[in-house]
Write a protein that holds these residues in place. Structure first.
Motif, PDB file in Angstrom:
ATOM      1  N   ALA A  10     -33.698 -31.052  19.985  1.00 52.10           N
ATOM      2  CA  ALA A  10     -33.876 -29.686  19.499  1.00 52.10           C
ATOM      3  C   ALA A  10     -35.375 -29.397  19.389  1.00 52.10           C
ATOM      4  CB  ALA A  10     -33.202 -29.509  18.143  1.00 52.10           C
ATOM      5  N   LEU A  52     -29.568 -29.405  15.563  1.00 51.72           N
ATOM      6  CA  LEU A  52     -30.549 -28.385  15.201  1.00 51.72           C
ATOM      7  C   LEU A  52     -31.770 -29.040  14.582  1.00 51.72           C
ATOM      8  CD1 LEU A  52     -30.484 -27.976  11.870  1.00 51.72           C
ATOM      9  CD2 LEU A  52     -28.446 -26.669  12.404  1.00 51.72           C
ATOM     10  N   ASN A  68     -23.902 -26.809  20.802  1.00 52.11           N
ATOM     11  CA  ASN A  68     -24.895 -27.881  20.951  1.00 52.11           C
ATOM     12  C   ASN A  68     -24.760 -28.973  19.886  1.00 52.11           C
ATOM     13  OD1 ASN A  68     -26.018 -26.703  23.237  1.00 52.11           O
ATOM     14  ND2 ASN A  68     -27.671 -25.696  22.117  1.00 52.11           N
ATOM     15  N   THR A 100     -32.134 -25.030  18.367  1.00 51.10           N
ATOM     16  CA  THR A 100     -31.182 -25.937  19.018  1.00 51.10           C
ATOM     17  C   THR A 100     -31.467 -25.942  20.510  1.00 51.10           C
ATOM     18  OG1 THR A 100     -28.843 -26.561  19.196  1.00 51.10           O
ATOM     19  CG2 THR A 100     -29.357 -24.214  19.420  1.00 51.10           C
ATOM     20  N   PHE A 128     -25.334 -22.822  18.628  1.00 51.54           N
ATOM     21  CA  PHE A 128     -25.519 -23.887  17.642  1.00 51.54           C
ATOM     22  C   PHE A 128     -24.230 -24.689  17.489  1.00 51.54           C
ATOM     23  CE2 PHE A 128     -29.271 -21.520  16.778  1.00 51.54           C
ATOM     24  CZ  PHE A 128     -30.164 -22.422  16.221  1.00 51.54           C
ATOM     25  N   CYS A 169     -25.757 -30.869   7.935  1.00 53.82           N
ATOM     26  CA  CYS A 169     -26.509 -31.543   8.991  1.00 53.82           C
ATOM     27  C   CYS A 169     -27.100 -32.866   8.513  1.00 53.82           C
ATOM     28  CB  CYS A 169     -27.652 -30.645   9.443  1.00 53.82           C
ATOM     29  SG  CYS A 169     -27.131 -28.968   9.863  1.00 53.82           S
TER      30      CYS A 169
END
Length: 163
Positions: A105, A67, A64, A23, A61, A133
């Motif tokens: 990332a 990833l 942010n 990340t 993580f 994700c």
């Protein structure tokens, strides 16, 4: 009741791909080695990534919210070990050549495949956090042997076709 050690011993016999998950953002650049990564669905393209809440980069993580999952090849044992070690984030990223895709990332330049993702959902379960994700970009390299983890050791799988 199943004891934690018995569960871990049984799980060591589940062969898994070795990945470095990274990340970068306002919270800095961070990464860790992970085997708990899998596909959720292809519509929309979604991955599941599990991370230990005790990891020193865990909070980064979450902050942010992006990833990248970098699937490692046989040549990446050193990178896997570096990202699983106590090295600082800066020292970890000295291993390998890094670039970016959509989210920013870090993406390992010669990973078998990299999935660039935005974290859409976060769920805490026991000692771990599950990140759901959405994949926003993918980059594949040439087929080569994959680095896998089985019975607490690295192994290589895959056949390279010669054209």
């Amino acid at each position: 009741m199943i004891e934690a050690i018995d569960f871990r011993n049984a799980m060591s016999l589940l062969t898994t791909a070795v990945n470095v998950v990274t990340t970068e953002g306002a919270s800095g650049v961070h990464g860790f080695t992970a085997s708990a990564v899998c596909s959720v669905t292809d519509t929309p393209p979604t991955l599941l990534v599990c991370m230990n809440q005790a990891s020193r980069s865990h909070v980064h993580f979450i902050e942010n919210r992006i990833l990248s999952v970098n699937v490692l090849g046989a040549q990446h044992e050193q990178i896997s070990n570096a990202f699983a070690s106590k090295l600082s984030s800066e020292e970890r990223f000295k291993n390998g050549s890094w670039t970016t895709l959509e989210t920013g990332a870090p993406v390992l330049a010669d990973a078998l495949v990299s999935f660039d993702c935005e974290i859409e959902q976060i769920q805490e379960v026991g000692t771990h956090t599950i990140f759901i994700c959405r994949t926003v970009a993918i980059r594949q390299s040439y087929p080569q042997h994959s680095l896998v983890y089985f019975n607490r050791a690295y192994h290589y799988v895959g056949e390279v076709e010669i054209a």
